[in-house]
Design an enzyme around this catalytic site. Structure first.
Site, mmCIF file in Angstrom:
data_model
loop_
_atom_site.group_PDB
_atom_site.id
_atom_site.type_symbol
_atom_site.label_atom_id
_atom_site.label_comp_id
_atom_site.label_asym_id
_atom_site.label_seq_id
_atom_site.Cartn_x
_atom_site.Cartn_y
_atom_site.Cartn_z
ATOM 1 C CD GLU A 149 -10.032 3.154 7.236
ATOM 2 O OE1 GLU A 149 -8.790 2.231 8.260
ATOM 3 O OE2 GLU A 149 -9.934 3.197 5.955
ATOM 4 C CD1 TRP A 170 -2.350 -1.667 10.994
ATOM 5 C CD2 TRP A 170 -1.548 -0.630 12.643
ATOM 6 N NE1 TRP A 170 -3.597 -0.738 11.396
ATOM 7 C CE2 TRP A 170 -2.948 0.165 12.544
ATOM 8 C CE3 TRP A 170 -0.873 0.133 13.557
ATOM 9 C CZ2 TRP A 170 -2.760 0.716 13.019
ATOM 10 C CZ3 TRP A 170 -1.300 1.495 14.082
ATOM 11 C CH2 TRP A 170 -2.321 1.366 14.777
ATOM 12 N NE ARG A 182 -2.435 2.845 3.702
ATOM 13 C CZ ARG A 182 -2.719 3.225 5.163
ATOM 14 N NH1 ARG A 182 -2.949 2.150 5.715
ATOM 15 N NH2 ARG A 182 -2.801 4.344 4.957
ATOM 16 C CD GLU A 219 -4.660 -3.540 6.291
ATOM 17 O OE1 GLU A 219 -5.086 -3.003 7.349
ATOM 18 O OE2 GLU A 219 -5.845 -3.533 5.189
ATOM 19 C CE LYS A 220 -2.036 -13.969 6.546
ATOM 20 N NZ LYS A 220 -1.360 -13.101 5.533
ATOM 21 C CD GLU A 242 -5.136 5.720 7.048
ATOM 22 O OE1 GLU A 242 -6.220 5.228 7.970
ATOM 23 O OE2 GLU A 242 -4.103 4.330 6.615
#
Length: 681
Positions: free
Chosen positions: A309, A317, A114, A357-358, A153
């Site tokens: 969010e 993370w 990302r 991000e699982k 972001e």
């Protein structure tokens, strides 16, 4: 531009990021059915889908997105449509390798994560505007689309870029700012260490240097980086506005993304939105949540905002990703609502099976609808439907904390008197003291009109422009109470020490100046004898810092017992005009600040709420009615007198004391004047 209605009408917005591109089409039908069950009315779509929409340069495939938007609309779910420019596709970087971000150490950052391309890249800017424009042209009139969501972001993970594109753009930005090299040399103080420039081509970003680099150059580079990110947003926003009339936003990261000047950004969005995630290592992270929510409301100018969010449980993370316990998700959500949010959204709707991000929690966990998290999501949806009358009500604060991103950028550079002095720590300490005392605060820039506040606190105003210092002085003259912490009003906007020395711009307001900084060694502490007028003397433990103060009319209310400033003034109070200026020249902990703030409240005409520790009460004021939100963060049942009215979550009538179970929330709707979180009607 003024918009006629909230994106979800008279309802509290509820939902989250929806990434259907990660799932086969048969899952989509299940998703919309479960969204209806949970009460979801708004989802963000398309935020990371550039490569699936623009499959090759100039070649677009909207078929799957058409299908998704039609499906959501058919089930009564509104869409916050994202521009996917936070993650350019592989073909973009293969075609334009010069658009990649370059880290300060020269590392070229590649594809596979990302992140965005260089904000200064003309190729990136053109590609971002192209896809934003195409999306807006196609979906401006789609009935599902109620809001536009630009990028994601800004500043995270890319806040700085040292590419050749950035070098060129930085020079252009400096020429526009200073006009001449003489002005640049004066602002940067280049006479020091022989850094004088004679050619614009010699000017560059602050690359690694043999020893510490020019601090004024670094400060300007921070301003430039923020400007470039915001220019990217504005370019996309304007491309959308050429076709669409819906409100446009981008999701901030209040208090968590230090490279962005939130007050400057807020002026460019139609609706302020914020992402917030608990810091697992912070055992009192509910206070950090409140700080972020108050900051978001403040940069929104007090207007309702959207929590774009947050997480239903653990994130993925942080070093140790602590799961939320039963009821914590609802407390977090309603704490944001209490402090002005009219939208409660999550990342994300359905937990991802693949990718980085699982392990991040979601509204619909991997285990599905049999989970506690899912049951709590459905319950929260019901709560928010019951709380629809709160929408549009506003929080009023009678105290304010100064917040200036440029000052923070400057203070946190190298070679300051002590590595232990960090702006974030002092802001949190003073904020938490006010929070524990039940005093609701706004965050304000020092240039703002302060006349509406009884108390203004400056925990970390290292950089203070003369005009802003004059604004604070007028505030005191006109009857305000100002409290200033140490290492404030040290430098001007170029990181040059103020003429006249440390604290000189606030000398009239505070009646004191700093002759010398006296930082303490690591681990050392000192004692302050606190002797307020009419009170019993007590001793307070301080650490990190002392000042050698020279009085110019100020009254000494706290004296150093030991340390390098032993016998000298530690805390002062000064009558100036109709107001009072307080100065605290050392670092006091949250508990140690209690007696000091109690005296300051007396000057300001404020009263602490007297609530038990970790019981949070905030009032939102509507048109002829108030909504008092009481949150019990403790492990025990508490009884709180909120007045008389209708408790919305339990649908019960209240005539006095409300019993709030451990970890629970009560929301009282009343037409009678109530005490706000600041203890005032």
């Amino acid at each position: 531009m003024t918009f006629a209605s909230w994106p979800t009408g008279g309802a509290i917005s509820f939902g989250g990021d929806y990434n259907p591109e990660q799932w086969p089409r048969e899952v989509w039908q299940e998703d919309v059915a479960l969204m209806r069950e949970a009460g979801v009315n708004l989802v963000s779509v398309g935020i990371f889908s550039w490569g699936l929409i623009e499959v090759a340069e100039g070649e677009f495939d909207f078929s799957w997105l058409d299908e998704v938007l039609d499906l959501l609309h058919a089930h009564g779910i509104a869409v916050d449509l994202g521009t996917p420019t936070a993650s350019p596709p592989a073909w973009f970087f293969a075609t334009y390798p010069q658009a990649r971000v370059v880290a300060k150490d020269g590392t070229v950052l590649g594809f596979g994560s990302r992140g965005m391309a260089s904000p200064s890249s003309p190729e990136y800017r053109a590609a971002a505007v192209r896809i934003a424009s195409r999306l807006a042209a196609r979906y401006a009139h789609h009935p599902a689309v109620v809001m536009w969501h630009v990028h994601n972001e800004y500043g995270a993970p890319v806040g700085e870029d040292f590419s050749q594109n950035a070098v060129v753009a930085f020079r252009e930005w400096l020429r526009a700012r200073y006009e001449s090299l003489d002005a640049l040399n004066a602002a940067w103080g280049t006479a020091f260490w022989g850094q004088h420039y004679t050619d614009w081509a010699h000017v560059s970003p602050p690359h690694p240097t043999p020893t510490v680099g020019n601090p004024a150059q670094k400060l300007d580079f921070a301003r430039f980086c923020d400007h470039q990110l915001r220019a990217c947003y504005i370019a996309e926003r304007d491309a959308i506005r050429a076709h669409a009339t819906q409100p446009i936003t981008t999701n901030f990261m209040a208090n968590e993304c230090p490279t962005t000047d939130l007050f400057a950004w807020a002026r460019e969005v139609d609706v302020v939105s914020n992402d917030h995630y608990l810091t697992a290592a912070d055992e009192r992270n509910h206070v950090g949540l409140a700080l972020a929510a108050d900051l978001t409301r403040s940069v929104a100018g007090g207007a309702p905002w959207i929590l774009m969010e947050h997480s239903t449980s653990a994130v993925n993370w942080q070093p140790r990703n602590v799961a939320k316990r039963a009821g914590e998700m609802a407390r977090n959500s309603l704490a944001h609502l209490a402090r002005g949010a009219d939208g409660i959204l999550f990342f994300q709707w359905r937990a991802s099976r693949s990718g980085a991000e699982k392990f991040h929690s979601a509204m619909l966990p991997h285990v599905g609808t049999s989970s506690r998290v899912w049951r709590e999501v459905v319950e929260l949806g019901g709560h928010l439907r019951a709380l629809a009358p709160v929408r549009g009500a506003r929080v009023r604060a009678q105290a304010a904390i100064l917040w200036d991103a440029e000052s923070f950028w400057a203070q946190d550079l190298e070679w300051r008197p002590s590595v232990d002095v960090r702006h974030k720590e002092r802001v949190r300490a003073y904020y938490e003291r006010l929070w524990r005392d039940g005093v609701t605060v706004d965050f304000v820039h020092p240039s703002q009109d302060l006349s509406g506040y009884r108390l203004v606190v400056a925990p970390a105003s290292y950089l203070l422009r003369q005009a802003d210092a004059d604004n604070l002085t007028r505030y005191v003259e006109d009857g305000g109470t100002l409290l200033v912490s140490f290492f404030s009003a040290v430098v001007d906007e170029h990181d040059a020490v103020h003429a006249g020395g440390y604290l000189a711009p606030l000398r009239d307001a505070l009646g004191v100046e700093v002759e010398e900084f006296l930082p303490l060694r690591a681990g050392d502490s000192a004692t302050v004898r606190w002797a307020p007028e009419g009170g019993e003397p007590v001793t307070l433990t301080a650490d990190v810092w002392q000042d050698d103060l020279v009085l110019h009319g100020a009254q000494v209310v706290g004296t150093y017992v030991d340390g390098p400033a032993a016998g000298g003034p530690a805390i002062t109070r000064h009558a100036h005009g109709a107001g009072q200026g307080w100065y605290v020249s050392t670092r006091l902990g949250i508990d140690e600040l209690a007696p000091v703030l109690a005296a300051v409240y007396t000057d300001a005409g404020l009263e602490p709420s007297g609530l038990p520790l970790d019981v949070e009460v905030v009032t939102r004021h509507g048109d002829g009615e108030d909504f008092v939100v009481a949150i019990n963060h403790t492990a025990d049942e508490v009884k709180v007198d909120l007045g008389a009215g209708q408790e919305l979550l339990g649908a019960t009538t209240v005539t006095g004391t409300v019993v709030i179970p451990a970890g629970s929330v009560a929301v009282l709707r009343t037409t009678t004047p109530q005490l706000g979180g600041d203890g005032q009607p």
